[in-house]
Motif scaffolding. Structure first.
Motif, PDB file in Angstrom:
ATOM      1  N   LYS A  69      11.211  -5.138   2.261  1.00  0.00           N
ATOM      2  CA  LYS A  69      10.405  -4.556   3.329  1.00  0.00           C
ATOM      3  C   LYS A  69       8.962  -5.025   3.241  1.00  0.00           C
ATOM      4  N   SER A  70       8.369  -4.934   2.079  1.00  0.00           N
ATOM      5  CA  SER A  70       6.960  -5.316   1.927  1.00  0.00           C
ATOM      6  C   SER A  70       6.761  -6.810   2.156  1.00  0.00           C
ATOM      7  N   TYR A 320       0.425  -1.183   8.997  1.00  0.00           N
ATOM      8  CA  TYR A 320       1.517  -0.335   8.512  1.00  0.00           C
ATOM      9  C   TYR A 320       0.927   0.858   7.753  1.00  0.00           C
ATOM     10  N   PRO A 321       0.280   1.777   8.433  1.00  0.00           N
ATOM     11  CA  PRO A 321      -0.466   2.850   7.755  1.00  0.00           C
ATOM     12  C   PRO A 321       0.401   3.803   6.944  1.00  0.00           C
ATOM     13  N   ASP A 322       1.674   3.879   7.231  1.00  0.00           N
ATOM     14  CA  ASP A 322       2.533   4.839   6.540  1.00  0.00           C
ATOM     15  C   ASP A 322       3.271   4.236   5.341  1.00  0.00           C
ATOM     16  N   ASP A 323       3.042   2.949   5.067  1.00  0.00           N
ATOM     17  CA  ASP A 323       3.809   2.270   4.027  1.00  0.00           C
ATOM     18  C   ASP A 323       3.000   2.072   2.752  1.00  0.00           C
ATOM     19  N   ILE A 329       3.360  -7.577  -1.372  1.00  0.00           N
ATOM     20  CA  ILE A 329       2.613  -7.915  -0.153  1.00  0.00           C
ATOM     21  C   ILE A 329       1.866  -9.239  -0.331  1.00  0.00           C
ATOM     22  N   PRO A 330       1.045  -9.408  -1.383  1.00  0.00           N
ATOM     23  CA  PRO A 330       0.429 -10.725  -1.545  1.00  0.00           C
ATOM     24  C   PRO A 330       1.437 -11.829  -1.847  1.00  0.00           C
ATOM     25  N   SER A 331       2.562 -11.506  -2.476  1.00  0.00           N
ATOM     26  CA  SER A 331       3.594 -12.522  -2.703  1.00  0.00           C
ATOM     27  C   SER A 331       4.138 -13.038  -1.381  1.00  0.00           C
ATOM     28  N   GLY A 332       4.448 -12.121  -0.476  1.00  0.00           N
ATOM     29  CA  GLY A 332       4.954 -12.526   0.828  1.00  0.00           C
ATOM     30  C   GLY A 332       3.916 -13.284   1.638  1.00  0.00           C
TER      31      GLY A 332
END
Length: 421
Positions: A69-70, A320-323, A329-332
């Motif tokens: 997801k991230s 994505y304020p709720d995640d 995240i930086p990997s993606g």
């Protein structure tokens, strides 16, 4: 899951599958013959006169759901921002997403569906899945960024393993234990690992370091579907291990660390980059993780005070304020940038065929997106980096980890001959 790295199974790690936000049009199959479009740019599969299609093969419903997801949201955000800035080579990115649930057969079916209409794959989760498709990806000349760091993925020009491989992280991790955690010659170190490429690659590194340093590795191999680590804790305690290496997913790591605490096994744990997720700090195992757990990874954590990282965290939070913010995240983001950079360089050469994109990618001796250590992409047979961070869980830090030790290459890792394929 490199490098990167964040897998799920317990309730607090279970995420809903993402809705696919971008769908490829039938036009995305254009340009397969390497013909030139109206702008004089040669095109290949996935490239038309208006679009460039990239495909994501991820896990939303299997053991790495939180990672998937991230990673995917970060990459969707990246390509959205490129499109908003005008796109690349006079074209806009279209992003196609498929969930394979960490199932090799589903992953192969998804690849069969998407490969003919893709210019590149900026995310493919799972060493077993990518390994099963390695020759096809190579034959297709389809630039693919696996979210996996097994040495079995090296050696293919079309597959770019980012950062370190699992074995290098474990070699650096064992060196860290000896230099900073009091492990000495003659000690026993446990190693809990998944069967398959991820675990075996990690084990190769720990056994190499142990042999060089006069240590003994106590092995415990499990399946990705195993959840209760009670038997493994008992085996490690009976063996008298002084530290434990962890090359599994977060749910197994949580069971291991929590079980060890209950059994009075007070030792340091050093995990591969895929063994931890910040959601674990919401579980009863939190205190044990904060005390004894360390993570080896080539990528900087999202908590690091880097300009690019701080902007990424702010942009992701706004989108994505709720995640939960985590280090995938930086990997993606970095993997998306790798693909985008290659495509931009290929555009400059007026060659958006797959061969043109690969040539552009492999021409880079120093790729540094500002999100960690620089990477060298020129050799398919060498890891892009040998340097690992040591991270520490921290409930107050953004993303749930902080940097304990800046990137370093141990003497053992420097001299290690990384196996290929």
């Amino acid at each position: 899951m490199g490098k990167i790295a964040t897998r799920a199974g317990i309730a607090t790690l279970a995420f809903l599958a993402l809705a696919v936000t971008s769908c490829a049009s039938q036009k995305a199959t254009g340009g397969g013959s390497g013909s030139a479009d109206g702008d004089g740019v040669k095109t290949g599969p996935g490239v038309t006169d208006t679009t460039i299609t990239v495909s994501i093969l991820t896990d939303f419903t299997g053991p790495y759901a939180s990672l998937g997801k991230s990673l995917t949201q970060a990459q969707q955000l990246y390509f959205e921002q490129v499109n908003a800035a005008g796109g690349v080579c006079g074209r806009k990115y279209e992003v196609v997403v498929r969930d394979h649930g960490y199932d090799t057969q589903k992953a192969m079916a998804a690849y069969t569906e998407l490969a003919p209409r893709s210019a590149a794959i900026p995310q493919f989760i799972g060493s077993p899945m990518v390994t099963a498709l390695k020759q096809r990806i190579e034959d297709d000349k389809l630039l693919t960024i696996p979210m996996a760091w097994a040495t079995s993925l090296l050696g293919a020009r079309a597959i770019q393993v980012t950062g370190t491989t699992y074995d290098l992280d474990m070699i650096n991790g064992v060196s860290f234990l000896v230099e900073e955690k009091g492990i000495k010659k003659g000690d026993k170190i446990g190693h809990l690992y998944f069967e398959g490429d991820y675990g075996e690659s990690s084990l190769n590194g720990s056994k190499y370091a142990a042999e060089k340093l006069g240590l003994e590795i106590v092995e415990q191999k499990i399946k990705a579907t195993d959840q209760d680590m009670s038997a493994q804790v008992a085996a490690f305690k009976a063996a008298g291990v002084k530290a434990i290496l962890v090359s599994v997913g977060p749910r197994q790591a949580a069971s291991l660390v929590g079980g060890a605490a209950q059994a009075g096994l007070n030792v340091p744990f050093v995990g591969s980059n895929s063994s931890y997720a910040p959601q674990l700090l919401g579980l009863p195992v939190k205190d044990a993780l904060l005390k004894n757990f360390y993570i080896m990874t080539a990528g900087a954590p999202i908590s690091m005070k880097l300009p690019v990282m701080e902007k990424l965290a702010a942009d992701y939070r706004a989108k994505y304020p709720d995640d939960t913010l985590d280090n995938s995240i930086p990997s993606g983001w970095s993997a998306a940038m790798i693909v985008d950079t290659a495509i931009k360089k290929a555009c400059e050469a007026k060659d958006l065929t797959r061969e043109g994109i690969l040539n552009a990618h492999r021409s880079q001796t120093t790729f540094d997106p500002g999100l960690g250590t620089p990477m060298d992409f020129t050799s398919p047979s060498r890891p892009a980096s040998r340097a690992s961070y040591v991270l520490k869980p921290d409930e107050k830090a953004l993303g749930g980890t902080m940097v304990l030790k800046e990137p370093f290459v141990s003497e053992l890792a420097e001299g290690y001959e990384v196996p290929v394929g």
